[in-house]
Design a protein around this motif. Structure first.
Motif, short mmCIF file in Angstrom:
data_model
loop_
_atom_site.label_atom_id
_atom_site.label_comp_id
_atom_site.label_asym_id
_atom_site.label_seq_id
_atom_site.Cartn_x
_atom_site.Cartn_y
_atom_site.Cartn_z
N MET B 76 70.84 24.23 79.63
CA MET B 76 72.06 24.55 79.69
C MET B 76 72.66 23.41 81.14
SD MET B 76 73.28 27.03 77.69
CE MET B 76 74.69 27.47 78.78
N GLY B 77 71.77 23.54 81.99
CA GLY B 77 72.17 22.97 83.22
C GLY B 77 72.29 21.25 82.72
N ALA B 78 71.46 20.58 82.09
CA ALA B 78 71.53 19.43 81.66
C ALA B 78 72.98 19.09 80.74
CB ALA B 78 70.19 19.07 80.84
N LEU B 79 72.98 19.93 79.81
CA LEU B 79 74.13 19.94 79.00
C LEU B 79 75.50 20.05 79.58
CD1 LEU B 79 74.98 19.69 75.82
CD2 LEU B 79 75.19 22.38 76.12
N LEU B 80 75.49 20.97 80.62
CA LEU B 80 76.82 21.04 81.37
C LEU B 80 77.09 19.73 82.26
CD1 LEU B 80 76.88 24.86 82.11
CD2 LEU B 80 78.43 23.62 80.60
N THR B 81 75.84 19.47 82.62
CA THR B 81 75.94 18.11 83.61
C THR B 81 76.42 16.88 82.68
OG1 THR B 81 74.24 18.84 85.07
CG2 THR B 81 74.88 16.49 85.09
N GLY B 82 76.00 16.73 81.40
CA GLY B 82 76.29 15.78 80.81
C GLY B 82 77.76 15.98 80.18
N LEU B 83 78.12 16.97 80.03
CA LEU B 83 79.62 17.13 79.55
C LEU B 83 80.51 17.26 80.91
CD1 LEU B 83 79.14 20.37 77.28
CD2 LEU B 83 79.71 18.03 76.64
N GLY B 84 79.96 16.91 81.87
CA GLY B 84 80.51 16.65 83.18
C GLY B 84 81.39 17.95 83.68
N TRP B 85 80.96 18.95 83.51
CA TRP B 85 81.28 20.36 83.92
C TRP B 85 80.54 21.07 85.17
CZ3 TRP B 85 81.73 22.86 78.45
CH2 TRP B 85 82.68 22.26 77.61
N TYR B 86 79.23 20.54 85.35
CA TYR B 86 78.44 21.25 86.20
C TYR B 86 79.01 20.97 87.66
CZ TYR B 86 74.68 23.95 87.63
OH TYR B 86 73.91 25.23 88.19
N ASP B 87 79.44 19.72 87.96
CA ASP B 87 80.01 19.53 89.38
C ASP B 87 81.02 20.24 89.61
OD1 ASP B 87 81.29 18.01 87.31
OD2 ASP B 87 81.84 16.40 88.77
N ARG B 88 81.77 20.73 88.61
CA ARG B 88 82.98 21.63 88.96
C ARG B 88 82.26 22.96 89.21
NH1 ARG B 88 86.79 19.80 83.68
NH2 ARG B 88 85.92 18.09 83.86
N ILE B 89 81.50 23.41 88.57
CA ILE B 89 80.95 24.85 88.80
C ILE B 89 80.29 24.85 90.30
CG2 ILE B 89 78.87 26.39 88.36
CD1 ILE B 89 79.01 25.52 85.63
N VAL B 90 79.51 23.79 90.71
CA VAL B 90 79.05 23.70 92.08
C VAL B 90 80.43 23.50 93.19
CG1 VAL B 90 77.58 22.52 93.54
CG2 VAL B 90 76.92 22.62 91.36
N LYS B 91 81.42 22.69 92.55
CA LYS B 91 82.47 22.54 93.75
C LYS B 91 83.07 24.03 94.39
CE LYS B 91 87.13 20.66 93.56
NZ LYS B 91 87.09 20.61 95.20
N ILE B 108 68.78 16.23 88.71
CA ILE B 108 68.07 15.37 87.69
C ILE B 108 68.72 14.67 86.86
CG2 ILE B 108 65.83 14.93 86.16
CD1 ILE B 108 64.79 15.80 88.68
N VAL B 109 69.60 14.94 86.02
CA VAL B 109 70.18 14.48 85.03
C VAL B 109 71.51 13.64 85.61
CG1 VAL B 109 71.84 15.14 83.10
CG2 VAL B 109 69.85 16.29 83.15
N ALA B 110 72.26 14.22 86.83
CA ALA B 110 73.21 13.34 87.33
C ALA B 110 72.85 11.85 87.82
CB ALA B 110 73.71 14.14 88.62
N PRO B 111 71.59 11.80 88.30
CA PRO B 111 71.05 10.42 88.80
C PRO B 111 70.71 9.57 87.56
CG PRO B 111 69.66 12.04 90.21
CD PRO B 111 70.73 12.71 89.23
#
Lengths: 341, 156
Positions: B76-91, B108-111
């Protein structure tokens, strides 16, 4: 043409003029309060390019083309290009230069690179060197994030004093050919380090250099702030404006008040656009000057401004190694020639 | 190496400036940030607990359910990162978003996404752990120390 030294590092310039200017910005900048003043607004951050580094080069080259078009000039009319950016080894400026292949002077003063370029070009044009110079600066939010901060998709929280590197480029044509706007005088800044350590608070690192350059410029020229319609810093942001005003008033007895404006503070709607302290990057002052201020000088709404772009001279390595952050600011005064002058 | 010497500036002037800057510097809204971290981190944990119960419902023992649960959350974390949403969750959620295992996936996925422009070896290969590296290094170092301590104490 003449250059007359005055004080430690201030120069009065005669016979150098500001020709056309151009600014190209990204979508976020295009949603800000200055949107109407830019020549072109990108619909996205440049996702059509294979990398954001390439997007930054395109941002610069578009602004150059627009400035040349507006001036009815071609690249062969340009005697020298003076430009800078934030990326390591100035790859934006230098890689763009391989496509135009004009004589090139790359400059680096971080976000003060644009006024360093204007100052350097004015000095060499004013002493009978080249007769037409293109002064450029560019930055891209995402390529700067890559270099200075974290991977783009990594989640993290920005601190309230952090600034937002602008996706913007600005280009100005300087020429010995007479036009309405005259390069009046300039002051070359010195590097000041007052011991700030936080790369998320560049305002504290740059404000002393900004005020130092401003005050030295006014002293050397025998002027006061009343001689200018606006004194414009590059990217001190909201916090930095307060610091600079306080520092100038308390330590140098110069009351800047409403005269002091800041490109980074003007570029965005700070509340609505969530940019914390405001915009930064070499493209910030270059774009806001080339778009907003140059047009207002041409239209006569402003008559004389002092542009003092500010730079925080750190690298990711230097602050990881515990070094403090030095700042620099270069100032350039531009005057509108009134009829009959 | 005093900064007063480097700049030929009265050190009192620098001290007065830094004092003033410290006094008026905008501060993080700690209370609101903590509340958001609690809500976001809590929501992710609640979701993870739900996944775990679902696996238990499917017949996994509670110990055996932990592994597939982690796999789902990392996915889930990887998918949301790939979709560009996870950074908004952390923000919004700060450590509430970074600390759960989904945040590790993000680190891991962001780099991996970031450095692909520099190639498979020197880009993704060399820089995959730029963010998560310290977690692994000190996590393993601590695991080693705890293992040694446990061995020396003779508990099994």
């Amino acid at each position: 043409m003449a250059v007359q030294r005055s004080g430690e590092s201030s120069y009065q310039i005669e016979g150098v003029y500001l020709g056309q200017t151009a600014a190209v910005v990204g979508p976020k900048e295009g949603e800000g309060p200055l949107a109407d003043w830019f020549d072109r607004i990108w619909p996205d951050e440049g996702t059509r390019y294979p990398s954001y580094e390439k997007a930054e080069q395109a941002l610069l080259s578009e602004a150059e083309s627009i400035a040349l078009d507006k001036s009815n000039m071609t690249w062969s009319d340009v005697d020298v290009v003076v430009g800078g950016d934030l990326l390591d080894q100035l790859i934006t400026t230098n890689f763009d230069a391989r496509s135009h292949s004009r004589p090139m002077l790359g400059v680096f003063s971080a976000c003060a690179s644009f006024t360093e370029g204007l100052a350097l070009a004015s000095l060499i044009l004013g002493q009978g060197g080249p007769s037409t110079a293109l002064v450029t600066a560019a930055s891209h939010h995402l390529s700067a994030e890559r270099q200075f901060r974290f991977p783009l998709e990594l989640g993290y929280q920005r601190s309230p004093t952090a600034s937002w590197t602008a996706t913007a480029s600005g280009v100005a044509v300087l020429s010995t050919r007479r036009s309405d706007l005259r390069i009046d005088s300039l002051t070359i800044g010195r590097v000041l380090d007052w011991g700030s350590h936080d790369p998320n608070d560049m305002a504290s690192a740059m404000a002393p250099a900004a005020v130092d350059t401003m005050v030295r410029h006014l002293e050397a020229m025998g002027e006061t702030q009343a001689h200018y319609d606006a004194i414009v810093t590059g990217d001190l942001g909201r916090f930095g404006l307060t610091l600079a005003q306080h520092l100038a008033a308390e330590e140098y007895h110069v009351s800047l008040g409403e005269k002091l404006q800041d490109c980074g503070e003007m570029l965005y709607d700070i509340q609505q656009q969530d940019v914390h302290n405001g915009g930064s990057g070499p493209g910030c002052s270059a774009g806001v000057f080339s778009g907003y201020f140059a047009e207002n000088l041409r239209s006569g709404r402003l008559h004389r401004i002092l542009l003092v772009a500010t730079g925080a001279l750190f690298s990711p390595k230097s602050y990881q190694q515990g070094e403090s952050i030095p700042g620099i600011a270069h100032a350039i005064a531009i005057t509108r020639q009134e009829e009959g002058q | 190496m005093g900064i007063d010497v480097r700049n030929k500036v009265n050190p009192d002037r620098i001290r007065r400036f830094q004092d003033y800057a410290n006094r008026i510097r905008p501060q993080k809204t700690v209370g609101i940030n903590l509340a958001w971290a609690f809500l976001v981190g809590g929501a992710i944990s609640l979701f993870g607990q739900g996944v775990m119960w679902a696996f238990e419902h499917e017949g996994f023992s509670s110990q055996a359910a932990a592994t597939p649960t982690s796999i789902v959350l990392v996915g889930m974390g990887a998918l949301l990162t790939g979709l560009g949403w996870y950074d908004r969750i952390v923000k919004r959620g700060g450590m509430g978003g970074s600390l759960p295992i989904t945040g590790f996936a993000n680190a891991i996925v962001a780099p991996a996404m970031e450095y692909r422009s520099e190639g498979l070896v020197l880009g993704i290969g060399a820089k995959l752990f730029t963010v998560a590296g310290p977690v692994l290094v000190y996590g393993m170092a601590m695991a080693f120390l705890v293992g040694v301590a446990r061995y020396l104490l003779g508990t099994s």
